[in-house]
Design a protein around this motif. Structure first.
Motif, short mmCIF file in Angstrom:
data_model
loop_
_atom_site.label_atom_id
_atom_site.label_comp_id
_atom_site.label_asym_id
_atom_site.label_seq_id
_atom_site.Cartn_x
_atom_site.Cartn_y
_atom_site.Cartn_z
N CYS A 125 0.82 -1.21 0.00
CA CYS A 125 0.00 0.00 0.00
C CYS A 125 0.85 1.25 0.00
N CYS A 176 -2.00 -2.57 3.98
CA CYS A 176 -1.75 -3.96 3.57
C CYS A 176 -1.10 -4.79 4.66
N CYS A 191 4.59 -4.72 5.35
CA CYS A 191 5.94 -4.27 5.67
C CYS A 191 6.28 -4.50 7.15
N CYS A 217 6.17 1.04 7.59
CA CYS A 217 5.76 2.26 6.88
C CYS A 217 5.03 3.23 7.80
S1 FES Z 1 3.35 -0.98 3.01
FE1 FES Z 1 1.27 -1.48 3.46
S2 FES Z 1 1.25 -1.44 5.66
FE2 FES Z 1 3.26 -0.79 5.19
#
Ligand code: FES
Ligand SMILES: Cc1cc2nc3c(=O)[nH]c(=O)nc-3n(C[C@H](O)[C@H](O)[C@H](O)COP(=O)(O)O)c2cc1C
Ligand code: SF4
Lengths: 853, 154, 427
Positions: A34, A45, A48, A67
């Protein structure tokens, strides 16, 4: 900067950023979906995930999303922790529940971020034994395919389309594991930047519809670093080829210019290179060209041809017999732009426009005249709320948090234009007027900023508001351009920039090399029409788009011999006695100068079948491109810096050239087997340090000559992460291109020529051009997908006038359909720029318009 | 076209919120109150009145389960299918309703009288099993009682 | 036993109108606060009362109110969470239908304490009667100058609006609720920033449950100490407890905080129906862990239930008897959560869909070896912090505890290829 421990090793990360950004900048492999470098973090998502520890004694730790976690001093995380690894594997397994097993028939296969991340996380066996959810796909227009079953619900598409581009017609529908991303009904996606969805979507939901018609896997494509030839902004493109035809264009990252995104004209305009109107053979006697040397010929250059081609013609006919091939008014405007840029105002790059905290657009509908710049302006209005959020300690990368804080509030953007623009939705205020009234507004703004700047008789409403916003801003930018054909607008813009020192001044120029040609300083078409000669040589230029047909007819009739070099047949080549097939962007190499004043080099992706070749090859006997560049640099000091735009042909990495083909390129030995079973030697390229083969250095090349982005495990476009100094920062080895203008110290005297207000005249109309991203540009309009989106000819007037005209009007001896453009001022009509039958008119002009009888 | 009344009711909500978009759920519910459901055309009218992109409005409409984007019967029967009612045999009531009405959940009777829908916990668990017909809550259901209730809705 | 919260609630009669409410001492707290107390002292009083949020998480209310920064910009908002969509929960309905002015007064006091300019009551769409009665109370409060500009001549003003929702459990999650109020999809928002800093329409916002706010007038009237003493535990006040399932007298009762599970179940709800035995219960709605026989003497308050491995949640218990199939019950719950997942974060939308199918397969006799391990993994996958909001962690609670306490039942479903109970287990 902060010290962050990753798996017990200390690293330095940018403390204004998050951990994912930090890890990726350090070239670590941490999967994500995401998050996108241009879109920031939203934490949807959960791919990460890493383990975070309170301190070095913390044995347990807890799972966090990299993230969503700031890279604060002393942070301790583990990527390799078994629980983190298991968590990431579970996320990908969850994302893949419904994903079809269709990689072999999926266009994304082989350059799919989802594939890459699946391999990276080690998920390789489907345990889910139940039925998958399925969706119906939509027709989204000629540019993109839609295959919703492949969706992994990362929300990137709507975030990009709705939040980043301001598009209204793509959204998320429904809920839970059945969220649907599409339009409310089938139909053409309205936003001019929709095409980037093919790269933004991490899997194969949105894919390039044009590429599908001549599809090739990424690893089987030969690729080259090139430039978009469809407007003056100079976006980087990667052109891809197989079997001699261009298969597609993707974005070529340049942190200062286009960043991660192209406009749809730039991405989909390429198919003209394989148009049926291509000139593939020479027609006429080549001796004519030789005879031209020695003083009897005049040459007409072109703002869509490279510097090298223009210079080669200039060299052939002699500098005093070389003409710029722009309409006189356009040439005057460009000369004025150059004059202004040699002053104290700086031309901002697109990145600087994006970071500007107050923008005034004077006379341009940017989305249609310099599309990619409009996307930068759209980001600029966030600067105010980004700063506001930062004061509440919400970091910039927390994308949704910032947007929730901002709501509909945004920073100053003032738009003064003839009609409505595609950025009006984010404008602080819009002003509509005839060109001279827009200029008057500009002069007034300058006067409010600095009383020494001359003022119109009365200060128009709004001038003080604009001036106030520019004054308050830390990085204001004024954008003006040549579109409305008004030198007053340019002067007014200059006055503003000079009245408020530090203001960036961006100019929109019409074509890919308008700037370069202007810098050569040759007289324009008007002067050419007065000149005498025996032979006329026209370089990549359809004069019928530059002047009214009767004038061009008369002009051409004066010459005994006409030589035309071009890639597509047109009205001018039809009149030529000798026609030489010129290379398109796909087959030619050369230097172009963007509206920013950035000299950039484009390299051909394929060696064209003879006799097609670069125009400069037809015209000059240089051993290679570098020789031409050196000659230009020697002859024209203002262009001396172009030698630094990219490494020369002799550049090597460990003695080797840079391969245009990925090392997995397949079928090479079989490609021409129907002709000969002996594989031919790949063509040589005397113009670039790039080879037409898969052999060569495996190491990353300098940015300006990077043909494609790939590293082990990163087959999708996201591999660009590995080529950047830091995420979303400059490419390693320098930003491609070299800037030719830097601001000159010292004040300039303000322009004083303030035009009188526009007065509508009974029965007569001021006709201004309306540029169209799809259709106005000469080459891209020959690409079928773009042609499908191009409007037919029309005349637009405001509601009152339209009622008076009815459905059709008569003007300039033609009948044209009438459109309502309610924002146009009284007495002003508009016609689409560059669209037949009015493509050769020099606009604006005054003419009567009547109800069609 | 929104009716005078619909428009008036929607506009009456404007002062309650600082943005037009915030009114969108109320607006859709107002239209639904008058027409039973929200058609594509009505959605478009609302989107124009609120200055909200149609796709975004539809994205909101399809998120919430009490906005109907398809026509429903004159009366909507919501049968609670959540845990307390389930323990108290809501599936028997459901089965009974299906047989009586001759419709599956999510469908409307042939005469257009009833639409049968499952719904999450109605917050009347002490009277489980429960259902709601239009605005009225009915608890402690059993087949005989259901028949009597249905009689009241023509 | 004192029942301040429901003293005006009558099982069948209409709720008190403004006059009746005033006669019963209503709006005295508001008068007192506006005349005698600063906003800060109201916050202090609530802090001192140990009032913990009745929405399920038990966050200390006074502390929450003090999180709105002193120099925070205006407008500021109060949002009353009247979504009550947690399966098994029906306590806020009691107040809104039975004594809506009490809630309105609580909202106004919260607004005064946090310097709010406007407030919304976010009411679930299905609560039609509550909507009518709350709307009536708001209108009456405006007439009595308890709302609007310059309330009771104090200089303080507040507008209060009723927003009726269009469904979806996610709207009860406080940040999902903010998005819903803004006319958006009710996806949750990242925290930080917390609503007191960036909330509704980007402005500082205080969000509290109906029952929480309805306690406030009594705290202001009688003082923090009085309120604390109502309770049998450290968490102040009384609590509206509820029981559903096959007990003799399902219902609700306002009792001292910390009343034991056994007392609620046996004395108030009358124990199990004839012929049925108690097997377990969810103490406070669908998203709490099962408690069993061994926990019957646990006092129902936030701390003690947590110690017993569950959460008090909303305090409305769902009782499972020995003829109800635990697998069927958990399937029903998981179906609810899977359907109501907003679709934002992967562990939730995909994991719940998968878990729901596994449970369904088990009930239908299609369970497979490995399914239990898969389910167990899923519950860990949904741990707080790993998902975006608390919906999926809530879904994990009944499932993980059922796997712990009723494991035999699950294994039997797989082994015997089906549910041993007739009728899908709702026996
Ligand atoms: S890239 Fe999706 S939650 Fe961190
Ligand atoms: C999925 C989900 C649903 C929720 N539903 C409700 C609800 O219906 N009512 C409620 O008061 N709180 C609900 N909550 C809790 C709220 O997020 C929030 O904690 C509460 O409203 C705060 O009020 P309080 O401090 O007064 O308890 C829910 C939480 C989650 C995660
Ligand atoms: S846990 Fe995730 S998908 Fe589930 S409701 Fe919360 S944010 Fe949405």
């Amino acid at each position: 900067m902060a010290t962050v421990y990753v798996d017990n090793r200390p690293y330095t990360m940018d403390d204004r950023q998050n951990l994912l950004y930090g890890c990726l900048s350090l070239k670590m492999n941490l999967p994500y979906f995401c998050w996108h470098p241009a879109l920031g973090s939203v934490g949807a998502c959960r791919q990460c995930a890493v383990k975070q520890y309170k301190d070095e004694n913390d044995q347990g730790g807890k799972i966090v999303m990299a993230c969503m976690t700031p890279a604060a001093e002393g942070t301790r995380i583990s990527i390799e922790d078994p629980e983190a690894v298991a968590f990431r594997r579970a996320v990908i397994e969850g994302l893949m529940l419904n994903h079809p097993h269709d990689c072999p028939v999926c266009d994304e296969g082989g350059e799919c971020h989802l594939q890459d991340m699946t391999v990276m996380t080690g998920h390789d066996y489907r345990r889910y034994r139940f039925e998958k959810r399925t969706f119906r796909n939509q027709y989204l227009g000629p540019l993109l395919n839609h295959e919703m079953n492949r969706c992994i619900q990362c929300y990137r598409c709507v975030r990009y389309y709705r939040e980043y581009c301001g598009g209204g017609d793509l959204h998320a529908f429904s809920i839970n594991h059945t969220v649907y991303f599409g339009r409310d009904k089938d139909g053409v996606l309205e936003n001019e930047f929709a095409g980037n969805l093919a790269e933004v979507c991490p899997t194969g939901v949105f894919t390039d519809r044009t590429a599908k018609q001549h599809y090739t896997r990424k690893w089987d494509l030969q690729m080259a670093p090139s430039l978009c030839v469809h407007c003056g902004v100079g976006c980087g493109t990667t052109v891809a080829e197989r079997y001699g035809s261009v298969r597609r264009i993707v974005n070529r990252y340049n942190s200062e210019v286009n960043g991660y995104f192209l406009c749809d004209r730039g991405r989909y305009g390429y198919e003209f290179a394989d148009s049926e109107r291509r000139i593939r053979e020479a027609r006429g006697n080549i001796e004519l060209l030789k005879a031209a040397r020695g003083g009897s010929a005049i040459g007409i250059g072109s703002p869509r041809a490279s510097l090298e081609s223009n210079f080669a013609l200039r060299r052939l006919v002699g500098p005093e017999r070389f003409y710029a091939g722009m309409a006189p008014r356009e040439a005057r405007l460009l000369a004025l732009i150059l004059e202004i840029l040699r002053g104290p105002a700086r031309t901002p790059s697109l990145r600087e426009i994006e970071e500007s905290d107050a923008v005034l657009m004077l006379g341009e509908d940017l989305t249609n005249s310099a599309p990619r710049m409009a996307l930068s302006v759209r980001q600029s209005v966030r600067q105010k709320t980004l700063a506001g959020a930062e004061r509440l300690r919400i970091p910039r990368w927390m994308d949704h948090a910032v947007r929730e804080f901002a709501q509909s509030d945004h920073g100053p953007l003032f738009i003064a234009s003839a009609g409505a623009t595609r950025l009006d939705d984010i404008a602080t205020r819009t002003f509509r007027g005839a060109p001279r009234d827009l200029a008057r507004l500009g002069f007034a703004v300058a006067h409010v900023l600095d009383a020494r700047a001359p003022a119109p008789h009365e200060i128009p409403d709004g001038a003080s508001e604009i001036a106030g916003a520019l004054k308050e801003a830390a990085r204001p930018v004024v954008i003006a351009g040549a579109t409305l054909g008004s030198s007053s607008i340019l002067r007014a813009a200059a006055n503003i920039a000079w009245a408020r020192p530090g203001t960036g001044l961006a100019f929109v120029v019409p074509e890919a090399n308008s700037m370069g040609l202007a810098l050569m300083g040759a007289p324009a078409l008007g002067a050419a029409m007065q000149a005498d000669g025996d032979t006329l040589i026209v370089l990549e230029n359809d004069l019928y788009r530059r002047a009214p047909a009767e004038e061009v007819d008369r002009f051409l009739a004066r010459f005994r011999h006409i030589v035309a070099l071009d890639s597509l047949g047109n009205a001018t080549t039809q009149k030529a006695e000798l026609v030489l097939p010129a290379a398109t962007f796909a087959e030619g190499s050369g230097t172009f100068i963007s509206s920013e004043g950035r000299a950039q080099r484009a390299f051909r992706v394929l060696a064209p079948p003879a006799p097609i070749q670069d125009s400069w090859r037809w015209l000059a006997n240089w051993g290679g491109l570098d020789e031409g560049i050196a000659e230009i640099a020697a002859a024209l000091p203002q262009l001396a810096a172009i030698t630094r735009a990219a490494p020369g042909e002799e550049f090597r990495i460990a003695g080797q050239k840079i391969p245009r083909e990925p090392h997995r390129y397949s079928g090479r030995t079989a490609m021409l087997a129907q002709i000969s079973v002996h594989e031919p030697k790949p063509p040589a390229d005397p113009d670039a340090p790039l080879s037409f083969s898969m052999e060569g250095s495996p190491d990353p090349p300098p940015a300006a000559v990077t043909p494609f982005f790939w590293t082990p495990g990163w087959n999708s476009y996201q591999a660009v992460n590995k080529f950047q100094e830091e995420i979303a920062g400059p490419l390693r080895g320098g930003v491609p291109g070299v800037r030719l203008f830097e601001p000159v110290e010292g004040a300039r005297e303000f322009f004083a020529e303030i035009p009188q207000p526009f007065e509508p005249r009974e029965g007569e109309w001021l006709v201004v051009p309306i540029p169209h991203i799809f259709g106005s540009e000469e080459l891209s309009r020959e690409s079928p997908a773009i042609a499908e989106l191009a409007p037919p000819a029309y005349v637009a007037v405001n509601r009152a006038a339209a009622d008076q005209f009815g459905p059709e009007a008569e003007m300039l001896g033609r009948r044209v359909p009438v459109r309502v453009a309610s924002e146009l001022p009284d007495g002003v009509a508009a016609i689409p720029a560059g669209i037949p039958p009015f493509e050769g008119l020099e606009l604006p002009l005054r003419t009567p318009i009547r109800r069609a009888s | 076209m929104l009716s005078e009344e619909e428009r008036r009711e929607i506009e009456a909500e404007f002062p309650h919120y600082p943005t037009r978009q915030a009114v969108c759920i109320d607006a859709m519910k107002i239209v639904q109150k008058h027409r039973g459901w929200v058609s594509d055309e009505a959605l478009k009218d609302i989107s124009e009145l609120l200055g909200m992109p149609l796709a975004e409005l539809d994205g909101v409409a399809t998120f919430y389960n009490l906005i109907f984007r398809q026509p429903v019967g004159r009366h909507v029967i919501y049968v609670c299918d959540s845990v307390s009612c389930w323990i108290m045999h809501s599936d028997r009531q459901f089965r009974h309703l299906r047989e009586r009405l001759g419709t599956a959940p999510g469908e409307t009777t042939a005469d257009g009288r009833f639409t049968l829908l499952p719904i999450v916990c109605l917050g009347a668990c002490d009277r489980a099993p429960v259902m709601m017909v239009d605005d009225d809550l009915h608890g402690l259901l059993e087949p005989g009682k259901i028949d009597g209730i249905l009689e009241k809705y023509r | 036993m004192e029942t301040p919260l429901t003293q005006n609630v009558h099982p069948v009669a209409a709720p008190p109108d403004r006059g009746a409410y005033e006669r019963a001492g209503g709006y005295q707290a508001l008068r007192k606060a506006l005349r005698e107390m600063t906003p800060e002292s109201v916050v202090e009083e609530v802090k001192g009362a140990n009032l913990r949020g009745r929405g399920g998480a038990g966050f200390p209310t006074g502390l929450k109110w003090s999180l709105v920064p002193k120099d925070a910009p205006h407008p500021r908002y109060v949002v009353c969470n009247a979504d009550e969509m947690e399966p098994g929960t029906f306590k806020d309905r009691v107040i809104m239908e039975g004594d809506p002015h009490e809630l309105v007064e609580g909202v106004i006091l919260c607004g005064y304490a946090t310097g709010a300019d406007a407030a919304y009551i976010f009411l679930r769409g299905e609560y039609k009667l509550a909507a009518q009665r709350v709307a009536q109370a708001i209108a009456e409060a405006y007439e009595g100058h308890y709302l609007g500009r310059n309330i009771l001549g104090s200089g303080y003003g507040l507008d209060l609006y009723l927003h009726t929702s269009a469904g979806r459990y996610m709207c009860g999650e406080e940040t999902g609720m903010l998005n819903a109020l803004e006319g958006k999809r009710a996806n949750p928002r990242a925290k930080p920033p917390y609503p007191p800093v960036v909330g509704l329409f980007g402005k500082p916002t205080t969000i509290n449950n109906v029952e929480t706010l309805s306690n406030v007038p009594h705290i202001v009237n009688h003082g923090a100490e009085w309120f604390r003493k109502l309770s049998r535990s450290k968490d102040g006040g009384t609590k509206i407890y509820g029981v559903s399932g096959k007990v003799k007298r399902p219902g609700w009762w306002e009792l001292p905080m910390g009343t034991t599970v056994r007392e609620i179940l046996e004395e108030h709800a009358g124990g199990m129906r004839e012929g049925l035995r108690f097997r377990g219960l969810l103490p406070g709605g669908a998203s709490t862990d099962f408690l069993t026989e061994q926990h019957l003497d646990v006092p129902m308050d936030f701390t003690e239930v947590q110690k017993a491995g569950s959460r008090m949640g909303t305090g409305t218990m769902i009782v499972m008897d020995d003829r109800t199939c635990p697998v069927g019950m958990v399937w029903n719950l998981t179906h609810f959560f899977a359907q109501e997942s907003c679709g934002w974060c992967t562990p939730c939308w995909s994991g719940l869909a998968w878990a729901e199918r596994i449970l369904k397969a088990m009930e239908e006799g299609k369970g497979q070896p490995g399914d239990l391990e898969r389910l167990e993994f899923q519950t860990k996958f949904w741990a707080p912090g790993q998902t975006f909001c608390a919906l999926a962690p809530g879904a994990a609670e009944p499932l993980q505890s059922a796997l712990k306490y009723f494991r035999d039942d699950f294994e039997r479903h797989i082994r015997d290829h089906g549910c041993p109970w007739a009728d899908g287990g709702a026996g």
